[in-house]
Design a protein around this motif. Sequence first.
Motif, PDB file in Angstrom:
ATOM      1  N   ALA A  39       0.836  -1.202   0.000  1.00  0.00           N
ATOM      2  CA  ALA A  39       0.000   0.000   0.000  1.00  0.00           C
ATOM      3  C   ALA A  39       0.874   1.256   0.000  1.00  0.00           C
ATOM      4  CB  ALA A  39      -0.928  -0.014   1.209  1.00  0.00           C
ATOM      5  N   ARG A  40       1.912   1.248   0.823  1.00  0.00           N
ATOM      6  CA  ARG A  40       2.811   2.409   0.901  1.00  0.00           C
ATOM      7  C   ARG A  40       3.562   2.636  -0.412  1.00  0.00           C
ATOM      8  NH1 ARG A  40       4.705  -0.173   6.565  1.00  0.00           N
ATOM      9  NH2 ARG A  40       3.186   0.866   7.937  1.00  0.00           N
ATOM     10  N   GLN A  54      -5.490   3.990 -10.398  1.00  0.00           N
ATOM     11  CA  GLN A  54      -5.164   2.558 -10.395  1.00  0.00           C
ATOM     12  C   GLN A  54      -4.268   2.200  -9.203  1.00  0.00           C
ATOM     13  OE1 GLN A  54      -3.327   1.222 -14.039  1.00  0.00           O
ATOM     14  NE2 GLN A  54      -2.804  -0.785 -13.199  1.00  0.00           N
ATOM     15  N   LEU A  55      -3.310   3.076  -8.889  1.00  0.00           N
ATOM     16  CA  LEU A  55      -2.399   2.825  -7.775  1.00  0.00           C
ATOM     17  C   LEU A  55      -3.111   2.988  -6.428  1.00  0.00           C
ATOM     18  CD1 LEU A  55       0.710   4.615  -9.292  1.00  0.00           C
ATOM     19  CD2 LEU A  55       0.553   2.176  -8.747  1.00  0.00           C
ATOM     20  N   ILE A  56      -4.038   3.924  -6.362  1.00  0.00           N
ATOM     21  CA  ILE A  56      -4.833   4.069  -5.136  1.00  0.00           C
ATOM     22  C   ILE A  56      -5.667   2.808  -4.906  1.00  0.00           C
ATOM     23  CG2 ILE A  56      -6.784   5.305  -4.090  1.00  0.00           C
ATOM     24  CD1 ILE A  56      -5.674   7.874  -5.333  1.00  0.00           C
ATOM     25  N   SER A  69      -4.696  -3.861  -1.119  1.00  0.00           N
ATOM     26  CA  SER A  69      -3.690  -4.458  -0.237  1.00  0.00           C
ATOM     27  C   SER A  69      -4.125  -4.382   1.217  1.00  0.00           C
ATOM     28  CB  SER A  69      -2.338  -3.753  -0.409  1.00  0.00           C
ATOM     29  OG  SER A  69      -1.837  -3.953  -1.710  1.00  0.00           O
ATOM     30  N   LEU A  70      -4.717  -3.260   1.594  1.00  0.00           N
ATOM     31  CA  LEU A  70      -5.229  -3.127   2.963  1.00  0.00           C
ATOM     32  C   LEU A  70      -6.353  -4.123   3.219  1.00  0.00           C
ATOM     33  CD1 LEU A  70      -5.319   0.758   3.481  1.00  0.00           C
ATOM     34  CD2 LEU A  70      -3.598  -0.871   4.274  1.00  0.00           C
ATOM     35  N   VAL A  99      -2.579   6.335   8.716  1.00  0.00           N
ATOM     36  CA  VAL A  99      -1.555   7.091   7.978  1.00  0.00           C
ATOM     37  C   VAL A  99      -1.707   6.848   6.475  1.00  0.00           C
ATOM     38  CG1 VAL A  99       0.923   7.337   7.558  1.00  0.00           C
ATOM     39  CG2 VAL A  99       0.076   7.115   9.896  1.00  0.00           C
ATOM     40  N   ILE A 100      -1.914   5.605   6.108  1.00  0.00           N
ATOM     41  CA  ILE A 100      -2.104   5.279   4.688  1.00  0.00           C
ATOM     42  C   ILE A 100      -3.371   5.946   4.157  1.00  0.00           C
ATOM     43  CG2 ILE A 100      -2.611   3.380   3.093  1.00  0.00           C
ATOM     44  CD1 ILE A 100      -0.730   1.649   4.860  1.00  0.00           C
TER      45      ILE A 100
END
Length: 542
Positions: free
Chosen positions: A314-315, A331-333, A339-340, A358-359
């Motif tokens: 995620a990071r 797409q990356l978000i 992933s979370l 934080v994420i």
Amino acid sequence: MNHKLAEKMRVLIIDDQVLAKGYLKYSLEQLGFQHIDYVEKSSQAVTALRSHYYDLVICAYDLKEEREGYFLYEQLKDNKELPATTAFVFISADTSAEIVHSIVELQPDEFLAKPFTIGDLDKRLNRVLKRKQVLKPIYQAMEEDKQEQALEEIEAFLTEPKHAEFFPLALKLKGETLLACGLIEQAKDFYQAIINVQNFTWAQIGLIKTFIMLDQDNDAEKLILELALSPDATLMAYDLLTGLQIKLHEFEDALESVSMAADISPRNIKRHETALDLSRITHDYQAQYEAAKRIVKFAKNSIHDKPEIYLNVARASIDFAMTAEDKQTSQLIKQATDSLRQMKSNFPKADVDDQVKVIDARIMYLRDEKDNAKALLHQLCDDSWEKENNEALLDKAKAFHEVGLQEHALKILDVIEKRCQDDPQQSELFLQYVQQEKTEKTEITHSPKDLNNFAVIKYKRGDLATALKTFRQAFTIMPKNPSIALNLLQATAMELREKDRIINGKADTIIHRCMKTIEMGTLSQEQEQRYQRIKNILADLH
């Protein structure tokens, strides 16, 4: 097989296939083994090895339950739970190149491909068990970290002609023991003498290690390149080259080398972790993202499968999104949120609420919800810093910096840096990255997402000096982005033309780096036309 010897030995079989266990039991009994234990799962194997001493362990490579044989053996070696005097044998029906490379890398005592006959088993086990028996005093001394005693045992062993068939292995152990004793010059002379007689791969590897330890880096590199030509040593050559390049701070080259090694043998998690650290140092956000995803993929059914690796995907997705083109951001978000979700599904009891906040705050910032992101970060308690791991703190520092709380971000980076310096086990690469982040976040107040936009505004308003400075900052932390490289190249060309300067050494370096990034990337039609115009301007300045 010597039946009297076999009768005294205790054997552990690790296999979850009923038919395979049945055949192994029958085969071993035919060879004289009587004390045989069976387990199906890795956890049961660990418990058995902690409870009893086994002379022989036979393990299926492709265990289906819990973790694979690869990761079980890795865990046993890392935790020193497998005595050096115990013979460890892998069996597998899969003999693909990937499996073979993994086996070569792990270096078990023996590997047996299925199907095999009792005769095959007899031959392999007789050889490996005899080797373990005759070298037992040496292995015991090494296991007890009595390196000088081990050297004495090896020298005594080498004086016995009856052990001649095991002399190459004893010599290999001697070289390793010399290195373990810190006798680097002596080890170098020893390896060189061995190579002069017979060019063993292990001797070449040992000699390279001594060259690196003695700072004879050119000699090391030359021998590594020769070693890489040997098919059975390519993987080790890439690993040695990676280590040498890291030592020399040639991080771009090191990333390429470790990536090549990871492609050959992808199950090695430590190699992917090195790739991740190197990609962060080199600001290669796509490589960081890919390395984080590979860790999750190959950590399945292993001791490495933990909530942290999903958080790191995620990071990495967010780091990449901060520097990517707008069309990639959504797409990356999505990858970050997926992933979370996967982490929460696999580890429902994981205590990671603050790390997820934080994420979430960083995702809000990406979506231009800066105030909401800042409000969420203000909910976090500073008292929790001591309880958080370095990756969690690093992500928190990035989040605070992105929303404009630079001082708070730098305080967190100070905490991480001190931790790394006080912890001898901490990776030098990670410390290098933290110090780099600290330097960049001290000098650059804007987030990666805002830098280029701010510079473009200044450029359009005619503030060329501020635009150029900001484009340089943007290119420092986003050196793979062709749009930013193009903007910096244009601003550099305009400054040179306005001030009627010729291209000097510093400007030439910037121009070369920008053009390399541009030509390795993809430009729109408008950007391509702009690039041609800029090149014409630069040609006139020479």
